[in-house]
Motif scaffolding. Structure first.
Motif, PDB file in Angstrom:
ATOM      1  N   VAL A 126       0.653  -1.099   0.012  1.00 46.57           N
ATOM      2  CA  VAL A 126      -0.044   0.022   0.140  1.00 46.57           C
ATOM      3  C   VAL A 126       0.778   1.174  -0.010  1.00 46.57           C
ATOM      4  CG1 VAL A 126      -1.621   1.353   1.173  1.00 46.57           C
ATOM      5  CG2 VAL A 126      -1.878  -1.130   1.225  1.00 46.57           C
ATOM      6  N   GLY A 127       1.919   1.141   0.667  1.00 47.83           N
ATOM      7  CA  GLY A 127       2.722   2.506   0.897  1.00 47.83           C
ATOM      8  C   GLY A 127       3.608   2.765  -0.418  1.00 47.83           C
ATOM      9  N   THR A 128       4.074   1.515  -1.162  1.00 48.42           N
ATOM     10  CA  THR A 128       4.884   1.649  -2.284  1.00 48.42           C
ATOM     11  C   THR A 128       3.701   2.236  -3.381  1.00 48.42           C
ATOM     12  OG1 THR A 128       6.076  -0.294  -1.704  1.00 48.42           O
ATOM     13  CG2 THR A 128       5.924   0.478  -3.871  1.00 48.42           C
ATOM     14  N   VAL A 129       2.506   1.519  -3.517  1.00 46.41           N
ATOM     15  CA  VAL A 129       1.400   2.236  -4.599  1.00 46.41           C
ATOM     16  C   VAL A 129       1.164   3.554  -4.299  1.00 46.41           C
ATOM     17  CG1 VAL A 129      -0.490   1.845  -5.974  1.00 46.41           C
ATOM     18  CG2 VAL A 129       1.114  -0.225  -5.211  1.00 46.41           C
ATOM     19  N   LEU A 130       0.983   3.959  -3.006  1.00 39.01           N
ATOM     20  CA  LEU A 130       0.218   5.236  -2.543  1.00 39.01           C
ATOM     21  C   LEU A 130       1.642   6.351  -3.163  1.00 39.01           C
ATOM     22  CD1 LEU A 130      -1.303   5.016   0.698  1.00 39.01           C
ATOM     23  CD2 LEU A 130      -2.313   5.606  -1.558  1.00 39.01           C
ATOM     24  N   ALA A 131       2.997   5.829  -2.789  1.00 35.19           N
ATOM     25  CA  ALA A 131       4.129   6.933  -3.082  1.00 35.19           C
ATOM     26  C   ALA A 131       4.257   7.064  -4.521  1.00 35.19           C
ATOM     27  CB  ALA A 131       5.299   6.167  -2.456  1.00 35.19           C
ATOM     28  N   PHE A 132       3.803   5.874  -5.277  1.00 36.53           N
ATOM     29  CA  PHE A 132       3.780   5.887  -6.780  1.00 36.53           C
ATOM     30  C   PHE A 132       2.766   6.836  -7.381  1.00 36.53           C
ATOM     31  CE2 PHE A 132       2.284   4.338 -10.969  1.00 36.53           C
ATOM     32  CZ  PHE A 132       3.391   4.426 -11.487  1.00 36.53           C
ATOM     33  N   ALA A 133       1.673   6.744  -6.844  1.00 33.82           N
ATOM     34  CA  ALA A 133       0.624   7.694  -7.005  1.00 33.82           C
ATOM     35  C   ALA A 133       0.824   8.980  -6.901  1.00 33.82           C
ATOM     36  CB  ALA A 133      -0.811   7.122  -6.416  1.00 33.82           C
ATOM     37  N   ARG A 134       1.300   9.114  -5.724  1.00 33.26           N
ATOM     38  CA  ARG A 134       1.699  10.682  -5.452  1.00 33.26           C
ATOM     39  C   ARG A 134       2.956  11.398  -6.303  1.00 33.26           C
ATOM     40  NH1 ARG A 134       2.490  15.085  -5.374  1.00 33.26           N
ATOM     41  NH2 ARG A 134       2.578  16.685  -3.604  1.00 33.26           N
ATOM     42  N   SER A 135       3.961  10.354  -6.585  1.00 36.79           N
ATOM     43  CA  SER A 135       4.894  10.771  -7.595  1.00 36.79           C
ATOM     44  C   SER A 135       4.307  11.224  -8.774  1.00 36.79           C
ATOM     45  CB  SER A 135       6.044   9.833  -7.418  1.00 36.79           C
ATOM     46  OG  SER A 135       6.784   9.306  -6.318  1.00 36.79           O
ATOM     47  N   LEU A 136       3.332  10.565  -9.314  1.00 33.51           N
ATOM     48  CA  LEU A 136       2.887  10.861 -10.677  1.00 33.51           C
ATOM     49  C   LEU A 136       2.357  12.101 -10.753  1.00 33.51           C
ATOM     50  CD1 LEU A 136       0.959   7.517 -11.893  1.00 33.51           C
ATOM     51  CD2 LEU A 136       2.654   8.741 -12.841  1.00 33.51           C
ATOM     52  N   GLY A 137       1.525  12.643  -9.614  1.00 32.77           N
ATOM     53  CA  GLY A 137       0.871  13.944  -9.182  1.00 32.77           C
ATOM     54  C   GLY A 137       1.806  14.943  -9.010  1.00 32.77           C
ATOM     55  N   GLU A 138       2.950  14.742  -8.637  1.00 33.61           N
ATOM     56  CA  GLU A 138       4.082  15.887  -8.160  1.00 33.61           C
ATOM     57  C   GLU A 138       4.313  16.875  -9.233  1.00 33.61           C
ATOM     58  OE1 GLU A 138       6.593  18.397  -6.676  1.00 33.61           O
ATOM     59  OE2 GLU A 138       5.344  17.121  -5.569  1.00 33.61           O
ATOM     60  N   PHE A 139       4.059  18.351  -8.587  1.00 32.12           N
ATOM     61  CA  PHE A 139       4.285  19.337  -9.288  1.00 32.12           C
ATOM     62  C   PHE A 139       5.084  20.595  -8.827  1.00 32.12           C
ATOM     63  CE2 PHE A 139       2.981  23.748 -10.733  1.00 32.12           C
ATOM     64  CZ  PHE A 139       2.989  23.720 -12.174  1.00 32.12           C
ATOM     65  N   GLY A 140       4.654  20.986  -7.685  1.00 32.90           N
ATOM     66  CA  GLY A 140       5.449  22.157  -6.983  1.00 32.90           C
ATOM     67  C   GLY A 140       6.853  22.034  -6.909  1.00 32.90           C
ATOM     68  N   ALA A 141       7.218  21.062  -6.135  1.00 33.27           N
ATOM     69  CA  ALA A 141       8.672  20.723  -6.014  1.00 33.27           C
ATOM     70  C   ALA A 141       9.527  20.497  -7.181  1.00 33.27           C
ATOM     71  CB  ALA A 141       8.844  19.570  -5.044  1.00 33.27           C
ATOM     72  N   THR A 142       8.684  19.652  -7.940  1.00 32.04           N
ATOM     73  CA  THR A 142       9.635  19.392  -9.285  1.00 32.04           C
ATOM     74  C   THR A 142       9.908  20.638 -10.079  1.00 32.04           C
ATOM     75  OG1 THR A 142       8.339  17.195  -9.459  1.00 32.04           O
ATOM     76  CG2 THR A 142       9.402  18.074 -11.428  1.00 32.04           C
ATOM     77  N   ILE A 143       8.887  21.616 -10.288  1.00 33.03           N
ATOM     78  CA  ILE A 143       9.012  22.768 -11.187  1.00 33.03           C
ATOM     79  C   ILE A 143      10.154  23.688 -10.637  1.00 33.03           C
ATOM     80  CG2 ILE A 143       6.974  24.038 -10.652  1.00 33.03           C
ATOM     81  CD1 ILE A 143       6.766  24.765 -13.513  1.00 33.03           C
ATOM     82  N   THR A 144       9.904  23.857  -9.344  1.00 35.58           N
ATOM     83  CA  THR A 144      10.888  24.568  -8.436  1.00 35.58           C
ATOM     84  C   THR A 144      12.334  24.235  -8.430  1.00 35.58           C
ATOM     85  OG1 THR A 144       9.034  25.331  -7.061  1.00 35.58           O
ATOM     86  CG2 THR A 144      11.406  25.881  -6.443  1.00 35.58           C
ATOM     87  N   PHE A 145      12.639  22.893  -8.401  1.00 36.00           N
ATOM     88  CA  PHE A 145      14.018  22.308  -8.339  1.00 36.00           C
ATOM     89  C   PHE A 145      14.428  22.047  -9.712  1.00 36.00           C
ATOM     90  CE2 PHE A 145      16.497  18.159  -7.098  1.00 36.00           C
ATOM     91  CZ  PHE A 145      17.619  18.827  -6.810  1.00 36.00           C
ATOM     92  N   VAL A 146      13.776  21.343 -10.648  1.00 35.49           N
ATOM     93  CA  VAL A 146      14.794  21.101 -11.964  1.00 35.49           C
ATOM     94  C   VAL A 146      13.674  21.878 -13.239  1.00 35.49           C
ATOM     95  CG1 VAL A 146      15.189  19.032 -11.025  1.00 35.49           C
ATOM     96  CG2 VAL A 146      12.955  19.091 -12.125  1.00 35.49           C
ATOM     97  N   SER A 147      12.899  22.700 -12.971  1.00 31.43           N
ATOM     98  CA  SER A 147      12.236  23.281 -13.924  1.00 31.43           C
ATOM     99  C   SER A 147      11.327  22.688 -14.903  1.00 31.43           C
ATOM    100  CB  SER A 147      13.437  24.046 -14.794  1.00 31.43           C
ATOM    101  OG  SER A 147      12.834  25.161 -15.557  1.00 31.43           O
ATOM    102  N   ASN A 148      11.027  23.107 -16.146  1.00 31.19           N
ATOM    103  CA  ASN A 148      10.033  22.591 -16.978  1.00 31.19           C
ATOM    104  C   ASN A 148      10.754  22.345 -18.345  1.00 31.19           C
ATOM    105  OD1 ASN A 148       7.856  21.587 -18.326  1.00 31.19           O
ATOM    106  ND2 ASN A 148       6.601  23.385 -17.851  1.00 31.19           N
ATOM    107  N   ILE A 149      11.516  21.216 -18.316  1.00 27.39           N
ATOM    108  CA  ILE A 149      12.167  20.980 -19.627  1.00 27.39           C
ATOM    109  C   ILE A 149      11.523  19.896 -20.547  1.00 27.39           C
ATOM    110  CG2 ILE A 149      14.415  20.584 -20.474  1.00 27.39           C
ATOM    111  CD1 ILE A 149      15.867  21.444 -17.845  1.00 27.39           C
ATOM    112  N   PRO A 150      11.280  20.008 -21.877  1.00 29.91           N
ATOM    113  CA  PRO A 150      10.494  19.329 -22.611  1.00 29.91           C
ATOM    114  C   PRO A 150      11.662  17.921 -22.869  1.00 29.91           C
ATOM    115  CG  PRO A 150      10.284  21.353 -23.498  1.00 29.91           C
ATOM    116  CD  PRO A 150      11.193  21.568 -22.258  1.00 29.91           C
ATOM    117  N   GLY A 151      10.851  16.813 -22.553  1.00 31.19           N
ATOM    118  CA  GLY A 151      11.769  15.520 -22.636  1.00 31.19           C
ATOM    119  C   GLY A 151      12.748  15.344 -21.385  1.00 31.19           C
TER     120      GLY A 151
END
Length: 229
Positions: free
Chosen positions: A151-176
């Motif tokens: 359950v913890g693994t799949v919940l973390a996977f689903a949360r990772s699919l929806g991650e936005f704010g930390a990603t765009i702040t840390f690594v920007s929005n680069i196509p590909g």
């Protein structure tokens, strides 16, 4: 209308980032859950708070902290880059790191609840029969906590699919490279006439997340049946 090449890139990158985030954080998730359940030490409440801090912090703050710590000029990232030439900044590996940090508390909570439900007398009986700590952990504790780990693994996977704010702040929005499904949707929403493409990605994100939750429920039920519960 089928997905375009850029949209498929976002989907493939999201899956790769999420799988890597979960695979790398799972051993640490099991360890931290075990420490919080089985160990007693000064500062345990502080450790618990730090582990669960990403649940309450804004994702942008997490991304900024990762940039300060793990960026190429960060106090850890600069040392890592000088020694190995490796950098998390502006790469899909950084997106995986951001996703892992944000999803980590969900993984730990699920595994912790499963460990907390294990009857300690089973472990004590194994020790009285001569089993060492490692054998007890791998033959009794880990199998009995399997539903929570799933359950913890799949919940973390689903949360990772929806991650936005930390990603765009840390690594920007680069196509590909760092543009996952949420970042691609953000780009499409800001692009005139691309609403239908954003809607397609939205539907696909819902399907992937729902499928993850259904798989987690099925695997947890399967694990309980295997354990006789």
């Amino acid at each position: 209308m089928p997905l375009t090449e850029l949209e498929w890139q976002a989907v493939a990158l999201s899956l790769k980032v999420s799988l890597l985030a979960v695979a790398c954080s799972l051993p640490f998730g099991i360890l931290m859950a075990w420490v919080l359940v089985r160990c007693r030490f000064p500062g345990k409440a502080l450790l618990d708070g730090i582990i669960h801090l990403p649940l309450v912090l804004p994702p942008v703050v997490i991304g900024y902290l990762l940039l300060v710590a793990m960026g190429r000029r960060g106090f850890i990232g600069s040392w890592l880059y000088a020694l190995t030439g490796f950098s998390f900044s502006f790469s899909w590996r950084g997106a995986a790191l951001a996703s892992a940090v944000v999803a980590f508390p969900l993984m730990v909570r699920a595994i912790r609840m499963s460990l907390d439900a294990i009857d300690l007398r089973l472990e004590q009986a194994a020790r009285t029969l001569g089993a060492g700590p490692w054998r007890v952990f791998f033959t009794i504790t880990l199998p009995l906590s399997f539903p929570g780990i799933v359950v913890g693994t799949v919940l973390a996977f689903a949360r990772s699919l929806g991650e936005f704010g930390a990603t765009i702040t840390f690594v920007s929005n680069i196509p590909g490279e760092t543009r996952t499904i949420p970042l691609a949707m953000y780009t499409l929403i800001e692009t005139p006439g691309a609403e239908s493409a954003a809607a397609r990605l939205c539907v696909l994100a819902i399907i992937l997340s729902l499928a993850s939750l259904l798989i987690a429920d099925w695997l947890a039920s399967w694990g309980r049946r295997r354990l006789g519960g």
